[in-house]
Design a protein around this motif. Structure first.
Motif, PDB file in Angstrom:
ATOM      1  N   THR A  76      47.241  49.875  39.594  1.00  0.00           N
ATOM      2  CA  THR A  76      47.032  48.873  39.459  1.00  0.00           C
ATOM      3  C   THR A  76      47.587  48.905  38.354  1.00  0.00           C
ATOM      4  OG1 THR A  76      45.786  46.461  38.517  1.00  0.00           O
ATOM      5  CG2 THR A  76      44.565  48.245  38.785  1.00  0.00           C
ATOM      6  N   ASN A  77      47.613  47.743  37.262  1.00  0.00           N
ATOM      7  CA  ASN A  77      48.320  48.197  35.715  1.00  0.00           C
ATOM      8  C   ASN A  77      47.167  47.245  34.680  1.00  0.00           C
ATOM      9  OD1 ASN A  77      49.366  45.864  35.969  1.00  0.00           O
ATOM     10  ND2 ASN A  77      51.241  46.264  35.393  1.00  0.00           N
ATOM     11  N   SER A  78      46.523  46.706  35.666  1.00  0.00           N
ATOM     12  CA  SER A  78      45.686  45.630  34.779  1.00  0.00           C
ATOM     13  C   SER A  78      43.868  46.124  34.830  1.00  0.00           C
ATOM     14  CB  SER A  78      45.930  43.966  34.637  1.00  0.00           C
ATOM     15  OG  SER A  78      44.706  43.331  34.629  1.00  0.00           O
ATOM     16  N   THR A  79      43.060  45.455  34.135  1.00  0.00           N
ATOM     17  CA  THR A  79      41.586  45.576  34.580  1.00  0.00           C
ATOM     18  C   THR A  79      40.820  44.329  35.413  1.00  0.00           C
ATOM     19  OG1 THR A  79      40.989  44.820  32.711  1.00  0.00           O
ATOM     20  CG2 THR A  79      41.386  47.062  32.451  1.00  0.00           C
ATOM     21  N   ASP A  80      41.936  43.729  34.612  1.00  0.00           N
ATOM     22  CA  ASP A  80      41.479  42.522  35.865  1.00  0.00           C
ATOM     23  C   ASP A  80      42.258  42.421  37.002  1.00  0.00           C
ATOM     24  OD1 ASP A  80      40.524  41.594  33.496  1.00  0.00           O
ATOM     25  OD2 ASP A  80      42.150  40.258  32.904  1.00  0.00           O
ATOM     26  N   VAL A  81      41.141  42.149  38.338  1.00  0.00           N
ATOM     27  CA  VAL A  81      41.422  42.680  39.518  1.00  0.00           C
ATOM     28  C   VAL A  81      41.437  41.152  40.932  1.00  0.00           C
ATOM     29  CG1 VAL A  81      42.125  45.537  39.196  1.00  0.00           C
ATOM     30  CG2 VAL A  81      39.233  44.103  39.846  1.00  0.00           C
ATOM     31  N   THR A  82      41.251  41.359  42.122  1.00  0.00           N
ATOM     32  CA  THR A  82      41.056  40.868  42.755  1.00  0.00           C
ATOM     33  C   THR A  82      39.808  41.392  43.662  1.00  0.00           C
ATOM     34  OG1 THR A  82      42.634  38.732  42.485  1.00  0.00           O
ATOM     35  CG2 THR A  82      41.366  38.820  44.197  1.00  0.00           C
ATOM     36  N   LEU A  83      38.782  40.818  43.856  1.00  0.00           N
ATOM     37  CA  LEU A  83      37.937  40.964  44.728  1.00  0.00           C
ATOM     38  C   LEU A  83      38.435  40.656  45.954  1.00  0.00           C
ATOM     39  CD1 LEU A  83      35.237  42.474  42.948  1.00  0.00           C
ATOM     40  CD2 LEU A  83      36.721  43.447  43.247  1.00  0.00           C
ATOM     41  N   ASN A  84      38.484  41.589  47.292  1.00  0.00           N
ATOM     42  CA  ASN A  84      38.550  40.599  49.098  1.00  0.00           C
ATOM     43  C   ASN A  84      37.551  41.051  49.675  1.00  0.00           C
ATOM     44  OD1 ASN A  84      41.246  41.800  48.159  1.00  0.00           O
ATOM     45  ND2 ASN A  84      41.642  39.584  48.337  1.00  0.00           N
ATOM     46  N   LEU A  85      36.570  40.056  49.993  1.00  0.00           N
ATOM     47  CA  LEU A  85      35.277  40.809  50.637  1.00  0.00           C
ATOM     48  C   LEU A  85      35.198  39.753  51.719  1.00  0.00           C
ATOM     49  CD1 LEU A  85      34.010  39.702  47.145  1.00  0.00           C
ATOM     50  CD2 LEU A  85      33.776  41.660  47.488  1.00  0.00           C
ATOM     51  N   SER A  86      33.798  41.249  52.756  1.00  0.00           N
ATOM     52  CA  SER A  86      34.225  40.250  54.085  1.00  0.00           C
ATOM     53  C   SER A  86      32.044  40.658  54.075  1.00  0.00           C
ATOM     54  CB  SER A  86      35.062  41.117  55.201  1.00  0.00           C
ATOM     55  OG  SER A  86      34.730  40.787  56.285  1.00  0.00           O
ATOM     56  N   TYR A 148      31.853  49.803  48.820  1.00  0.00           N
ATOM     57  CA  TYR A 148      33.361  49.889  47.182  1.00  0.00           C
ATOM     58  C   TYR A 148      34.546  49.849  47.263  1.00  0.00           C
ATOM     59  CZ  TYR A 148      33.888  54.238  48.466  1.00  0.00           C
ATOM     60  OH  TYR A 148      34.129  55.818  48.686  1.00  0.00           O
ATOM     61  N   GLY A 149      34.743  49.277  46.101  1.00  0.00           N
ATOM     62  CA  GLY A 149      36.550  49.621  46.890  1.00  0.00           C
ATOM     63  C   GLY A 149      37.116  50.279  45.770  1.00  0.00           C
ATOM     64  N   GLU A 150      38.023  50.847  45.682  1.00  0.00           N
ATOM     65  CA  GLU A 150      38.734  51.759  45.141  1.00  0.00           C
ATOM     66  C   GLU A 150      39.597  51.870  44.900  1.00  0.00           C
ATOM     67  OE1 GLU A 150      37.023  56.349  44.898  1.00  0.00           O
ATOM     68  OE2 GLU A 150      39.173  56.183  46.435  1.00  0.00           O
ATOM     69  N   ILE A 151      40.791  52.087  43.318  1.00  0.00           N
ATOM     70  CA  ILE A 151      42.073  51.679  42.720  1.00  0.00           C
ATOM     71  C   ILE A 151      42.347  52.654  41.926  1.00  0.00           C
ATOM     72  CG2 ILE A 151      41.565  49.624  41.375  1.00  0.00           C
ATOM     73  CD1 ILE A 151      43.809  48.477  42.981  1.00  0.00           C
ATOM     74  N   ILE A 152      43.764  53.074  41.627  1.00  0.00           N
ATOM     75  CA  ILE A 152      43.887  53.481  40.599  1.00  0.00           C
ATOM     76  C   ILE A 152      44.588  52.617  39.330  1.00  0.00           C
ATOM     77  CG2 ILE A 152      45.641  55.757  39.828  1.00  0.00           C
ATOM     78  CD1 ILE A 152      45.177  57.218  42.927  1.00  0.00           C
ATOM     79  N   LEU A 153      43.398  52.896  38.464  1.00  0.00           N
ATOM     80  CA  LEU A 153      44.332  51.905  37.084  1.00  0.00           C
ATOM     81  C   LEU A 153      45.605  52.697  36.715  1.00  0.00           C
ATOM     82  CD1 LEU A 153      43.845  49.722  35.094  1.00  0.00           C
ATOM     83  CD2 LEU A 153      42.761  50.888  34.256  1.00  0.00           C
ATOM     84  N   ASP A 154      46.547  52.583  36.352  1.00  0.00           N
ATOM     85  CA  ASP A 154      47.402  53.821  35.237  1.00  0.00           C
ATOM     86  C   ASP A 154      47.963  52.116  34.329  1.00  0.00           C
ATOM     87  OD1 ASP A 154      49.811  54.278  34.557  1.00  0.00           O
ATOM     88  OD2 ASP A 154      50.245  54.467  36.927  1.00  0.00           O
ATOM     89  N   THR A 155      47.751  52.462  32.990  1.00  0.00           N
ATOM     90  CA  THR A 155      48.597  51.511  32.382  1.00  0.00           C
ATOM     91  C   THR A 155      49.255  52.008  31.097  1.00  0.00           C
ATOM     92  OG1 THR A 155      46.304  51.906  30.715  1.00  0.00           O
ATOM     93  CG2 THR A 155      46.072  49.617  32.379  1.00  0.00           C
TER      94      THR A 155
END
Length: 175
Positions: A76-86, A148-155
């Motif tokens: 992602t290139n944004s610190t604002d993300v969508t969380l998908n939960l179950s 936890y969910g994990e993502i790479i932030l690349d701005t």
């Protein structure tokens, strides 16, 4: 004045008391359905013709769940993300959730939903995690290790460097 005695499953009894309510300090430790019985007697010691019984359910198992960030995107290139939960809880259902960027400092509890905006991720490019806890109807929170969910932030935008032809070169005729 009447006196009352409560018992759970016919064996865990408290002493006779003039209070018609009782808070169990020690009760059954096993999960499942248990029968609470209330016996009553009047000031002369005569017991009521029948006891009052009801069932309670003890839930000691916390809910389980998963979290994905931006539908499991890698970057992602944004610190604002969508969380998908179950989340699931077979006994009393999932009622609330809360979040952490570090697994220690948690947001305020909020009603459980399956999708939620989350901002911000921790600042700085690199791998980011968002942890979650779920709470069931019996006040049990998910225990460590937390989902936890994990993502790479690349701005950082890419840098373009032209290597060929070399600087000050003249290109002619489609060469």
């Amino acid at each position: 004045a009447a006196n009352y005695q409560f018992s759970i499953d016919g064996s865990i009894k408290q002493s006779w008391s003039s209070s018609s309510s009782y808070r169990w300090v020690t009760g059954p430790s096993d999960a499942g359905t248990h029968t609470v019985t209330c016996q009553a007697k009047d000031a002369y010691g005569r017991e009521a013709s029948r006891d009052v019984t009801y069932e309670i359910f003890i839930d000691t198992t916390p809910p389980q769940g998963t979290i994905k960030i931006n539908n499991d995107a890698r970057y992602t290139n944004s610190t604002d993300v969508t969380l998908n939960l179950s989340a699931t809880d077979n006994a009393t259902g999932v009622s609330q959730m809360r979040f952490s960027n570090n697994g220690t400092d948690w947001s305020d509890p909020e009603p459980y939903v399956t999708e939620r905006q989350h901002c911000p991720l921790e600042a700085g490019d690199g791998t980011k995690r968002v942890y979650t806890q779920f709470k069931d109807g019996a006040e049990n929170w998910t225990q460590p290790p937390f989902p936890y969910g994990e993502i790479i932030l690349d701005t950082t935008p890419p840098i373009i460097e032209i290597l060929s032809p070399s600087n000050n070169s003249v290109v002619t005729g489609g060469q």
